[in-house]
Each structure stands twice: as C-alpha cells, then as structure tokens.
Design an enzyme around this catalytic site. Structure first.
Site, PDB file in Angstrom:
ATOM      1  N   HIS A  84       0.823  -1.219   0.000  1.00 21.52           N
ATOM      2  CA  HIS A  84       0.000   0.000   0.000  1.00 21.52           C
ATOM      3  C   HIS A  84       0.852   1.263   0.000  1.00 21.52           C
ATOM      4  O   HIS A  84       0.363   2.327  -0.362  1.00 21.52           O
ATOM      5  CB  HIS A  84      -1.046  -0.023   1.123  1.00 21.52           C
ATOM      6  CG  HIS A  84      -0.552   0.304   2.489  1.00 21.52           C
ATOM      7  ND1 HIS A  84      -0.236  -0.645   3.436  1.00 21.52           N
ATOM      8  CD2 HIS A  84      -0.319   1.494   3.094  1.00 21.52           C
ATOM      9  CE1 HIS A  84       0.146  -0.054   4.552  1.00 21.52           C
ATOM     10  NE2 HIS A  84       0.106   1.248   4.380  1.00 21.52           N
ATOM     11  N   ASP A 220       1.137  -7.686   2.427  1.00 23.47           N
ATOM     12  CA  ASP A 220       1.276  -6.259   2.132  1.00 23.47           C
ATOM     13  C   ASP A 220       2.748  -5.860   1.965  1.00 23.47           C
ATOM     14  O   ASP A 220       3.327  -5.218   2.831  1.00 23.47           O
ATOM     15  CB  ASP A 220       0.613  -5.453   3.257  1.00 23.47           C
ATOM     16  CG  ASP A 220       0.315  -4.021   2.833  1.00 23.47           C
ATOM     17  OD1 ASP A 220       0.873  -3.564   1.817  1.00 23.47           O
ATOM     18  OD2 ASP A 220      -0.464  -3.349   3.534  1.00 23.47           O
ATOM     19  N   SER A 646       3.978   2.183   8.487  1.00 24.39           N
ATOM     20  CA  SER A 646       3.773   1.206   7.437  1.00 24.39           C
ATOM     21  C   SER A 646       5.075   0.991   6.709  1.00 24.39           C
ATOM     22  O   SER A 646       5.758   1.956   6.355  1.00 24.39           O
ATOM     23  CB  SER A 646       2.728   1.690   6.454  1.00 24.39           C
ATOM     24  OG  SER A 646       1.478   1.296   6.900  1.00 24.39           O
TER      25      SER A 646
HETATM   26  N1  ARG Z   1      -4.547   0.374   7.444  1.00 26.13           N
HETATM   27  C1  ARG Z   1      -3.258   0.369   6.831  1.00 26.13           C
HETATM   28  C2  ARG Z   1      -2.652   1.767   6.911  1.00 26.13           C
HETATM   29  O1  ARG Z   1      -3.126   2.589   7.613  1.00 26.13           O
HETATM   30  C3  ARG Z   1      -3.299  -0.173   5.444  1.00 26.13           C
HETATM   31  C4  ARG Z   1      -3.979   0.670   4.427  1.00 26.13           C
HETATM   32  C5  ARG Z   1      -4.025   0.141   3.034  1.00 26.13           C
HETATM   33  N2  ARG Z   1      -5.042  -0.849   2.831  1.00 26.13           N
HETATM   34  C6  ARG Z   1      -6.349  -0.596   2.488  1.00 26.13           C
HETATM   35  N3  ARG Z   1      -7.164  -1.601   2.376  1.00 26.13           N
HETATM   36  N4  ARG Z   1      -6.814   0.597   2.252  1.00 26.13           N
HETATM   37  O2  ARG Z   1      -2.066   2.340   6.047  1.00 26.13           O
HETATM   38  N1  GLU Z   2      -1.074   1.333   7.564  1.00 26.29           N
HETATM   39  C1  GLU Z   2      -0.506   2.417   8.312  1.00 26.29           C
HETATM   40  C2  GLU Z   2       0.480   3.262   7.489  1.00 26.29           C
HETATM   41  O1  GLU Z   2       0.292   3.439   6.319  1.00 26.29           O
HETATM   42  C3  GLU Z   2       0.120   1.871   9.529  1.00 26.29           C
HETATM   43  C4  GLU Z   2      -0.934   1.404  10.395  1.00 26.29           C
HETATM   44  C5  GLU Z   2      -1.069   2.313  11.592  1.00 26.29           C
HETATM   45  O2  GLU Z   2      -1.614   3.406  11.485  1.00 26.29           O
HETATM   46  O3  GLU Z   2      -0.595   1.849  12.613  1.00 26.29           O
HETATM   47  O4  GLU Z   2       1.415   3.818   8.000  1.00 26.29           O
END
Ligand code: ARG
Ligand code: GLU
Length: 711
Positions: A84, A220, A646
C-alpha cells in the site's frame, strides 16, 4: 499496604501476559531506554541500534517518499516496504494492458526494473538535541510573538550553519509540543525503481473488509531498489546509475517464532495526540470525526460500486478509494475504542490529578489553570476548528473538480504578472502536466455524483452558515450542473487548446469559468471567514499546550514520558503477542495460509485469489519458509505504532528482519490518543511469507539470492 497493592498489581499485569510498551522513542536517546529493551530480550548494544560514526540498524532504514518507512535488505540497495506504500507507484505503471495492480510485477533482472523518478527515500544521518541552542536568548518574561520570533531566528541560524553539502538537509523540529527541539540531518536518494509487487489479490488481500482488522492475511509488501551514481552518491534518475551500496542492510530471519519473542519497530511514525485535553478529545469523538466519517461514507458508497462495475474505473480510482477508506475506517475504530476504554473519564481524572499536583508548589502556579484555559478556548472556538475540518474534508477529499479547478487560480488572476516575470511558460507547463495526470484517473460522471451528494452534507454540517460564501447554499446545484456539462476545466482537450495558445482573451475566459469561480469562492470564503479565527485559536492553544506538557515533564518526573510522533525516526519495542480485546474470544498471535483459503470468495472482490495461488496452495510446498508444517502469513506484536510506520521493519533481538509492519488491529487504533497495553497490537506480514511469495509465486528467486537469510 500501598506496597502490597502495587506488588499485586504488578503480578497481575505480568500474569495477564501483556508486555506492550507505550511510546515511540527517539533513537539517539537509546542509552535511556536500552536497558529496558534488554529486559524484553534485545541482544544488541546501543551502538548497534543507533550510531553516528559506525554502521548501525538505523542505516538500513529509510523514510519512503516522505510518508511510509522502508528497509534495505541487500548489499545492492534492495528495499522492502508495503504494497500500500508502493501502491501509487505500481498504479502509475499500470494500464489495462499491463495491469500490475491486478497481476503483480516481477523484474527478471535489473534492466527490467521500473523507474519511479517521483519517488525518494530519506536516510537519517544524525538526530541531535538542540533545545538549549534554540532557547538561547530567551528569558521568563519574553512571551508570545516575541518568544516565537527568537526561536525562529535561532532555528534559522542553526540550520544554515549545518547546511554544507547540497544533498544533505538539516532541519530542526519541535518535540513535546515545543519543549524540546532536535536537529534531523538527513539525505535523500532520488533514483528509486520498482522491482517487484505481488498482485493486489495478495498484497491487498482482504481489502477494506479486513483493513484495520485481525485476524489478517494480507501479503502487504512491495520491492524497490535505490540507485546511486558511480560514487554511491545521491543522484537524479539516470540509466547509468548503479545499485546503492548501503552502510547496513537487514538480514532476514527464517527462524521459528513464538509468542513472547522480542520485537522492535524502527521507522517513521507520523503523528499522535496523546496530550489532547478532555474538551478537545470529546470534540473529536462526538463532533468532528463523526461528520468526516459520514462524508467519506457517502463518497465510498458511490466509488466502491463504480469500481466493482468497471475495470477502467477500478484502475483510475484504486489509490483514491484506498486513501479515503483507510482513514474512514480507522476513525470509526478509534471512536469505538476510546469509548470502550472510557477515555474521556480517564482524561478527566488525569486532569484532576494534574491540577492537584500544580497546587503543591508555588513554582508550579503557571500549570494550575492551564487545563481549564485549554478546555475553555476549545469550547469557545470549536466551531472554527469544526468549520476548518469540514472545509478540508469537502474541498480536499470531496469532489475533485473543486481542487483541480483551483489549480488554475494563479494563471487566471496573475496572468500579467507571470508574463512580466517570465514565469508564464512554466506555469502553463505545470498546468498541462497537472491536467494530463488528473484526467488519467478521473471520471467526470462519478465526480458529479460525489459533488451532488457531499455538497448538501457540507452545508448541513456547518453550524454557522455565515461561514459559507453568500448564496452558495441556494446556487450550488444549478452551478454544479453547469460546471459538469460546460466548464472548460472538465474537458482535457479544451484545456489543452486553451493552454496551447494562452492570451489575454483566454485569461478572461478562464476567469469566467464556472468551476474556477466556484472553487475560488469557496476557497476565499474559507481563507477570509474561517481561517483567521481558527489560526488565532490555534496559536493560543499551541502556547498553552507547551506549558501543559512542560508541566507534565516538570511535575511528574517519574512518569515514563515520550514525545508524540512527528514523522521523525523512532523506535518502538515490545513482544510478539496476541490479545483478547473482545469478551469471549482470544486472538492468536499469528495467522497462516490456511486462513487465506478460508476467506477465499470468488464473488467478493476483496477475497479473490489468482489461479496460480490456488495451485501453489494445493501443492503445499512451503519450502524453507514453514514452521511446524504451517506457513505463517501475519503476526501481531505489542509495539506502539501509527500511520507512517507502514513498511517499518519489525526486528528481532539480534537485528534480523522478522516481518514488515503494515497495520494495527481494530481494537487498538485509538492508540493515537491513548495506548492500552492489553489491547494495542500492530500487524506485521511475516518475512517468511514475503519470501515464499517472491520465490514460489513470483518465481523471482534471483532476488532472494541477493538477501542474507538467517536460520
Ligand atoms: N490500514 C493500513 C494503513 O493505515 C493499510 C492501508 C491500506 N489498505 C487498504 N485496504 N486501504 O495504512
Ligand atoms: N497502515 C498504516 C500506514 O500506512 C500503519 C498502520 C497504523 O496506522 O498503525 O502507516
């Protein structure tokens, strides 16, 4: 008696098996927290974790394009980050013909690696405490603007003195709400190439359904490579550049893992707000976030089905949809978690304790009323903060027509000036580039639906309709119809024609364009009506927050305090561990490939799998990557992380890569405001699953040969 209670409490926490450690620690202060990390199992010396004169872990870790984190895993500058995080890079190389988002991408050799000249990675050379130098010349009675001025002057001087080499940047940042200042000496590398990415069905498996949720089965990850000039120096993208030779890279652990193993997350967490006073926290939970959630929900209800119905829209909107959905879902989780945790009651109790403490010494009187003041100004000015948030949500996340049209403001208003200063050509070129990029990923019809849905919501949410441009509430629909059917700015070829021979007449035409008119009216309305009141409030708040946090540092020296995340390099440590945040169930600390199959659903776009994956699963050849006959996909750990972490490496006690951090569990998202040891868990994709996908699925064993594997 007190001692016994303490002891029992200690034993209880120990027995519950919770090892989580709150905090994101500044690497250069390693001596302060190293011994605690050792009790958790770390075997490395402080210098091996962070050093400025010897190679250390820090040299293998970079900020990825200013947002995410990435780590170097080979002698030849190979980088791991999240799928991502590399998503828009993968998307921009994708087309209906070469659909790398859908099918994945594996460069068979270096010549096939795809240049991404817009990407950069940032190395940290040094983190230096410069608080004393920044406060030089300040006395107790210098306050307000004067104080700010001296600080700014000191910062400018210190930064300039350090700026030697053009590729090196020296920036000073405030920590602990302006109570401390650190200089970050960093270096960017700008030739970054895409090396590999799994198909979205692996890299985004579970999609938005599983996002922010455990149990998780997302692969990921994405692979890039840093290139440098022949002397290993930072250089612009050029075919002749060669793979970067790092001072350090992370070996990858294939060792079996178990609950309780030491874990360290080393990366660039973006921002946290542990010090929000109760009034502000309540405002976020009850007013601000719910409105933004509703607006995003409305957009997503239009975008997601449109993507599912059309491959073209899917490719165009993949990145945007992911961005909107990600925060939308996180916010819902945060509010739920904060309520469950009774965060407001906890804040109020703490505020009482703080006030009581401030009465203990006459030296501390300046802290006595600071919370009352903070809560008071929040109550009085929340309306402006709310209006500002709504504007940002509407203008910058809502219908794209508005912010795209607004790009043309300078050309329309300052045409003469641009021409006189010889800057007209550049501005036109910029807009030509913008327009091309914009329409590549734009669907006018869909955007109009978003406009029609979000505009009345925006108007409705605003408490004070005076903050809207005059007449907007009555005219938006009619003007909107005109814009989407007639505006030049909604048509690429008309824009191209307009820009190709831009004259005074074209300028007049542009000025009268209904899209630009609406965007300008909204934007100017915000700048003149909402923003001045908000800024004044924000300044007052900032000054009070500085004092409030100073009070915590001064009056509670025994408290284990840490500075809120601010996109600078940090270390979080804890253990590989599961959790049990929901009554009647317990989350294991890991997931396996079996779970991918359990979730598999050809009818659901979030849970589809490529035929090749199904075949490999049937074969069941986990190679060197298995543990007790299973292939781990993800695991959870108790490191305090946030957005920006991330792609961060999760490192074991010996400095090897265990996995790549990519998320937090639903029940722990509120850790941006309040950390809870028993439930806060970060989610990590296991390095062994990453290697299995590269090796067996991607058939890219040549990449694995570059890496150093530890068994
Ligand atoms: N929650 C994770 C972060 O904050 C992954 C985001 C990407 N994935 C998604 N399904 N949108 O970045
Ligand atoms: N998916 C998040 C990012 O893009 C990390 C997840 C979080 O917020 O801990 O940094």
């Amino acid at each position: 008696m007190k001692k016994i209670v303490l002891l029992v409490a200690l034993l209880l926490t120990f027995n519950s098996g919770a090892f989580a450690v709150e905090g994101m620690w500044i690497p250069s202060l390693i001596e302060m927290f190293h011994s605690d990390m050792k009790t958790y199992g770390l075997k490395l010396s402080p210098e091996e974790v962070y050093s400025t004169n010897k190679s250390s872990l820090k040299d293998a870790i970079v900020q990825f394009n200013g947002g995410c984190t990435a780590e170097i895993v080979s002698e030849e500058g190979l980088l791991f980050t999240n799928h991502h995080c590399g998503f828009s890079a993968i998307q921009s190389h994708s087309s209906l013909k070469n659909d790398y988002l859908k099918n994945g991408f594996w460069a068979k050799n270096k010549a096939e690696e795809l240049a991404c000249p817009w990407l950069r990675v940032t190395f940290v050379k040094e983190i230096r405490d410069v608080t004393e130098a920044v406060f030089k010349g300040l006395t107790k009675d210098i306050v307000g603007a004067e104080r700010g001025k001296i600080i700014m002057q000191n910062i400018a001087k210190l930064e300039a003195a350090e700026q030697s080499d053009a590729s090196i940047s020296a920036k000073i940042k405030a920590f602990n709400l302006g109570n401390q200042f650190y200089m970050l000496i960093t270096q960017d590398y700008n030739d970054i190439r895409l090396v590999g990415a799994p198909p979205s069905a692996i890299g985004k498996y579970g999609g938005d359904t599983d996002n922010w949720v455990w149990p998780r089965h997302t692969g990921d990850f994405a692979i890039f490579r840093i290139y440098a000039d022949k002397d290993n120096k930072s250089a612009k993208h050029d075919e002749v550049n060669i793979p970067f030779k790092p001072a350090h890279f992370l070996p990858i652990s294939l060792k079996p893992k178990q609950e309780g193993d030491f874990t360290m997350v080393y990366g660039f967490p973006g921002s946290t707000d542990q010090h929000f006073a109760s009034e502000k926290l309540g405002f976020y939970m009850d007013v601000e976030r719910p409105a933004r959630i509703a607006m995003r929900q409305a957009s997503l209800d239009l975008i997601t089905p449109a993507m599912n119905n059309s491959d073209e829209i899917r490719i165009k909107y993949a990145s945007k949809q992911a961005r909107i959905a990600n925060a939308w879902k996180k916010w819902i989780g945060q509010i739920g978690g904060l309520k469950e945790l009774k965060a407001l009651d906890k804040k109020l109790a703490w505020e009482k304790e703080y006030r009581a403490k401030a009465s203990e010494k006459s030296d501390w009187t300046r802290y006595k009323n600071v919370l009352t003041e903070l809560n008071r100004i929040q109550k009085e000015n929340g309306i402006y903060e709310y209006a500002r948030s709504l504007f940002i949500e509407y203008f910058y996340v809502g219908p794209e027509m508005l912010r795209f049209a607004h790009e043309f403001k300078t050309l329309a208003n300052n045409y003469k000036e641009l021409e006189e200063k010889g800057k007209l050509k550049d501005e036109i070129k910029r807009l030509q580039g913008k327009a091309k990029g914009f329409f590549k990923n734009y669907d006018k019809n869909l955007d109009q639906q978003i406009f029609n849905k979000l505009t009345p919501m925006y108007i409705d949410f605003l408490d004070d309709k005076e903050l809207l441009p005059k007449g907007f509430a009555d005219s938006w629909q009619k003007n909107g119809d005109k814009i989407y059917s007639k505006s030049i700015l909604m048509n690429l070829s008309q824009i191209e024609t307009l820009l190709s021979k831009f004259t005074e007449k074209s300028c007049k035409k542009l000025q009268k364009d209904p899209a630009l008119m609406m965007a300008t009216e909204l934007y100017n309305g915000f700048v003149t009506q909402t923003n001045p009141s908000y800024s004044e409030f924000a300044q007052q708040e900032q000054a009070l927050m500085k004092i409030y946090v100073e009070g915590i540092l001064t009056m509670f020296p025994e408290k284990k305090t840490w500075a809120d995340a601010n996109s600078t390099m940090r270390i979080g440590y804890g253990k590989l561990e599961g959790s049990a945040p929901v009554d009647g169930m317990k989350y294991l600390h890991y997931s396996t490939i079996k779970g991918i199959m359990q979730k598999y659903d050809p009818e659901n776009p979030d849970f589809q799998l490529p035929a090749r994956f199904l075949e490999l699963y049937e074969k069941g050849d986990w190679g060197d990557y298995e543990q007790d006959g299973e292939l781990w996909v993800c695991f959870t750990a108790s490191n305090h992380t946030t957005g920006g972490n991330s792609g961060s490496p999760v490192i074991d006690a010996e400095g090897n890569l265990m996995g790549i951090n990519f998320d937090r569990s639903w029940e722990s998202t509120m850790s941006d405001f309040m950390f809870d040891e028993s439930r806060c868990r970060n989610i990590v994709v296991d390095a062994r699953y990453v290697l299995w996908v590269i090796d067996k699925y991607g058939d890219a064993g040549h990449l694995i040969k570059e890496m150093k594997l530890v068994k």
